[in-house]
Enzyme design. Structure first.
Site, PDB file in Angstrom:
ATOM      1  N   ASP A 286     -30.932  40.794 -37.134  1.00 45.63           N
ATOM      2  CA  ASP A 286     -30.546  42.352 -36.810  1.00 45.63           C
ATOM      3  C   ASP A 286     -29.161  42.388 -37.474  1.00 45.63           C
ATOM      4  OD1 ASP A 286     -30.152  44.868 -35.998  1.00 45.63           O
ATOM      5  OD2 ASP A 286     -30.906  44.634 -33.963  1.00 45.63           O
TER       6      ASP A 286
HETATM    7  C1  BGC Z   1     -30.352  47.883 -34.711  1.00 45.46           C
HETATM    8  C2  BGC Z   1     -31.655  47.677 -35.473  1.00 45.46           C
HETATM    9  C3  BGC Z   1     -31.568  48.229 -36.428  1.00 45.46           C
HETATM   10  C4  BGC Z   1     -30.316  48.003 -37.726  1.00 45.46           C
HETATM   11  C5  BGC Z   1     -30.125  48.483 -38.716  1.00 45.46           C
HETATM   12  C6  BGC Z   1     -28.948  47.556 -35.331  1.00 45.46           C
HETATM   13  O1  BGC Z   1     -27.857  47.786 -34.877  1.00 45.46           O
HETATM   14  O2  BGC Z   1     -30.471  47.160 -33.616  1.00 45.46           O
HETATM   15  O3  BGC Z   1     -32.674  48.310 -34.558  1.00 45.46           O
HETATM   16  O4  BGC Z   1     -32.549  48.478 -37.448  1.00 45.46           O
HETATM   17  O5  BGC Z   1     -29.175  48.104 -36.809  1.00 45.46           O
HETATM   18  O6  BGC Z   1     -29.879  49.833 -38.807  1.00 45.46           O
END
Ligand code: BGC
Length: 760
Positions: A286
């Site tokens: 993530d």
């Molecule tokens: C979130 C994810 C997301 C990623 C990219 C993160 O902060 O937890 O769900 O896909 O950002 O935007």
């Protein structure tokens, strides 16, 4: 004879498909072997680097820099947050024409509930219990995203959540593993269609692996602590269902699992995911979750990056720990070339499967651009917005609204375009959304007079509002004082026959980093509601929300409550369809609404205690509260209709179930009311005696049926030993003999029962 022919034919077909698959795998292997032979170590590490050039929503501390130069140097494997086909093409050109080996980038995005056409937030969509509809929304999202140059969707989010304080409950399917698994599979199939080479499919990315929805206290990114048995039986199934549906990629979560951050957790990413579940795609971190392992106390950037790679992580989102430290770790013997090769191969395989090597611009063409916000997709958005609605109360059949007289439309969400799409609508343009006011005006017809007043701000707490308004002014304080607004609302309501009060949360009061300790309506709106109720007119609350809310007072005061979540681009029209009866509401809650925050976690599929409290019975030394009931305000599976349904007693085809056999549980459901309507018939089981304590009930089947008024249908569920299986204390999947309770009904609380005995 015919049957034999058929079986032979099917076997042959299977054989040829398997052969074709092996052939394709060999070709892929050969191609990637050849490519990797040419790659330098730096280029291999470059493939593991996922960047965002901005324009999306930077959620972590870092935003990528020097992206163009890095692409040309072969230091980038993929980009996300690039919205717009022209921008994607431009970036892809840099990789394909200017990098040494011309390796295309993979373009991802948070396509969470639609792309440009936005559908209801996932929690709302889940309330439709309509996996075909959900699949269709994923399909439409993939059509639009690919027309915009994207190949990779950071969806589905399948984190089971039983804590509505956690804002990200909005992004998932709610509290139940069975329903969550069905939805996870439907979404993956909708995105990927079992054929990633098509120009209108995207690779799905199931997230957040794993257990992110169990953050302590509902505070985002917080510690998770869970027994393995609970993981296996209750939290892991939806991720597994996505893997079984062939999901191409997995995103690791921010939280710890057994005190090791998921992003660096070898048990999770390798032993479980790859070895037990046979996942063969790639794993992405993530947003900066590799770097964040430093804060978790796992070492410096070099250490945590090596830990993540060795755990089975393939791609590093934004943080560049892989890019900047893996070479050094290799030189120092902390990782092996094999570790890097494995990760690089998995990323290249994903690109190969998507057909990016043969056509890096595969998805973009002028002719495909017209799918974006197409009439079909908008119609689907409208339908989905209506199907997501859950009718929580409807006294005196005040709904559907009559197409006559005067309706006072009051409330801070009645005319708030900004708040219609809901959280995580990265590519959605809120300016294209239909407000409730517009929807009502369009659907009501000329014989209804509609008067409007805002009545209150979503919240008057300026500190709170500033936190919510990070992506724009969702909570708009406007020029009027709270008192002026309130007086205007009362005056407006005075001459109406019915009041429609549009209340609830702003879009970003739920979603990432939007935990709330108090999940009630903000004070400003409670005051408004009390004043509206005081007029003596019937008050219909149209509730906008990204999570279950505590609504004890509101339930008592309002004549009706229609929960509409955040409906997406066509929200206003879809909701108006329900309000005026063009659509009969059929949504059912997929997360319990607590009576108060003190009850959390409250969920229907809990274990029994040794001292269960029985409603109406003695309370001392029983498992209950002195001050509130045990039951939630609205249980899992609950949702009313404009019509009513009668359930017959449950009939079982046999009272004994043995291996290899099945029994049928049937009920006759009759539409006894005045409207045609849909009903979600729910099947629950209880394993009465087992080697471990088992939940008091577990959803094991559901069917959404349509009944004309007066019509009856027999709904038939097949029960076999497979359905009785659970992970025992040794984490073995078993079905244990004994008595089982079968419960079928309209929600998790109101069921008819029968029982059978399972003999192996
Ligand atoms: C979130 C994810 C997301 C990623 C990219 C993160 O902060 O937890 O769900 O896909 O950002 O935007």
């Amino acid at each position: 004879m015919k049957k034999l022919h058929f079986i032979l034919l099917a076997a042959l077909l299977l054989h040829f498909t398997a052969e074709a698959q092996t052939g394709a795998n060999n070709a892929m292997k050969q191609f990637i072997d050849g490519l990797m032979q040419k790659m330098t170590l730096d280029e291999k590490i470059g493939q593991l680097n996922l960047l965002t050039p901005g324009g999306g929503i930077p959620t972590g501390a870092v935003v990528s820099t020097d992206v163009e130069a890095k692409i040309k140097n072969g230091q980038v494997g993929g980009l996300f947050g690039v919205i717009g086909a022209d921008k994607v093409l431009q970036a892809q050109k840099l990789a394909v024409e200017h990098s040494r080996l011309h390796i295309p980038l993979i373009f991802g995005s948070d396509v969470i509930h639609g792309h440009k056409t936005t559908f209801p937030i996932p929690l709302g969509l889940a309330c439709s219990w309509d996996t075909a509809l959900i699949k269709q929304t994923a399909r439409a999202a993939a059509e639009e995203a690919t027309a915009d140059g994207l190949s990779w969707a950071f969806s589905p989010m399948v984190d089971i959540c039983r804590d509505p304080r956690w804002g990200r409950i909005a992004e998932g399917a709610g509290e139940d593993p069975f329903l969550g698994s069905a939805i996870a599979g439907a979404m993956v199939r909708g995105y990927q269609m079992n054929d990633l080479r098509k120009d209108n499919t995207v690779m799905a990315c199931v997230k957040h692996f794993a257990l992110y929805g169990a953050a302590e206290g509902g505070r985002d990114y917080n510690t998770v602590d869970m027994s393995k048995i609970r993981m296996y039986n209750e939290y892991l199934p939806p991720y597994k269902a996505a893997v079984d549906a062939g999901v191409g990629s997995v995103m690791s979560s921010f939280n710890v699992v057994d005190d090791i951050p998921a992003t660096g957790n070898h048990w999770l990413l390798t032993d479980l995911l790859r070895n037990q579940w046979k996942f063969n795609g790639f794993v992405v971190s993530d947003y900066t979750s590799v770097n964040e392992m430093q804060e978790h106390g796992l070492g410096d950037l070099q250490q945590v990056s090596a830990l993540a790679l060795k755990a089975g992580l393939d791609m590093d989102m934004v943080g560049e720990g892989f890019l900047t430290t893996l070479k050094k770790s290799l030189q120092e013997g902390k990782i092996t070339l094999n570790d890097i090769n494995n990760a690089c191969r998995r990323v290249l395989e994903a690109k190969y499967k998507l057909g990016l090597f043969s056509n890096p611009y595969r998805n973009v063409s002028a002719s495909r651009a017209s799918v974006i916000l197409s009439p079909d997709n908008l119609a689907l958005s409208r339908k989905a917005a209506a199907k997501a609605c859950v009718l929580l109360k409807n006294n005196n059949n005040v709904l559907p609204l009559q197409r006559k007289g005067t309706i006072a439309l009051i409330g801070p969400l009645a005319d708030s375009r900004r708040n219609m799409l809901g959280t995580w609508s990265v590519a959605g343009d809120w300016q294209k959304a239909v407000t409730l006011k517009e929807g009502i005006e369009a659907v009501a017809g000329n014989s209804v007079k509609i008067v409007y007043a805002k009545g209150a701000n979503i919240s008057d707490d300026t500190v709170f509002n500033k936190k919510v308004n990070v992506f724009g002014t969702e909570i708009d304080m406007g020029p009027q004082s709270p008192d002026e607004m309130l007086q205007e609302a009362i005056a407006t309501a005075q001459n109406a026959d019915v009041i429609v009060a549009a209340l609830g949360e702003a879009a970003d009061m739920s979603g990432e980093s939007s935990s709330r300790a108090d999940i009630g309506l903000p004070e400003s709106q409670q005051r408004l509601l009390a004043a509206l109720v005081k007029t003596g007119k019937p008050v219909v609350i149209v509730l906008f929300n990204g999570r279950p809310l505590t609504l004890v007072k509101e339930r008592a005061m309002a004549t009706a409550i229609l929960d509409v979540w955040f409906g997406g681009t066509e929200a206003g029209n879809g909701i108006a369809d329900v309000l005026f009866g063009n659509e009969n509401p059929s949504g059912k809650l997929t997360a319990s609404f607590p009576y108060s925050v003190g009850q959390i976690p409250v969920y229907y599929n809990h274990l029994n205690t040794g001292r269960p409290y029985v409603l109406g019975g003695p309370t001392k030394f029983k498992s209950d509260y002195l001050d509130i009931p045990n039951a939630p305000l609205f249980p899992f599976g609950f949702g009313l209709s404009y019509t009513s349904f009668n359930y017959s007693p449950v009939q079982l085809s046999d009272t004994i179930l043995t291996n290899g056999k099945s029994i049928h549980a049937t009920v006759k459901v009759t539409n006894t009311g005045n409207y045609d309507g849909e009903e979600v018939v729910q099947l629950y089981l209880r394993d009465e005696v087992a080697s471990i304590s088992r939940p008091v009930k577990m959803l094991k089947g559901f069917q959404k049926i349509f009944l004309k008024k007066g019509e009856s249908k027999t709904v038939d569920f097949t029960i076999d030993a497979e359905m009785l299986k659970f992970y025992n204390n040794q984490l073995k999947l078993v079905a244990e003999p004994g008595q089982f309770l079968v419960m079928i009904g309209t929600n998790s609380d109101e069921v008819n029962t029968a029982s059978f005995v399972y003999k192996q």
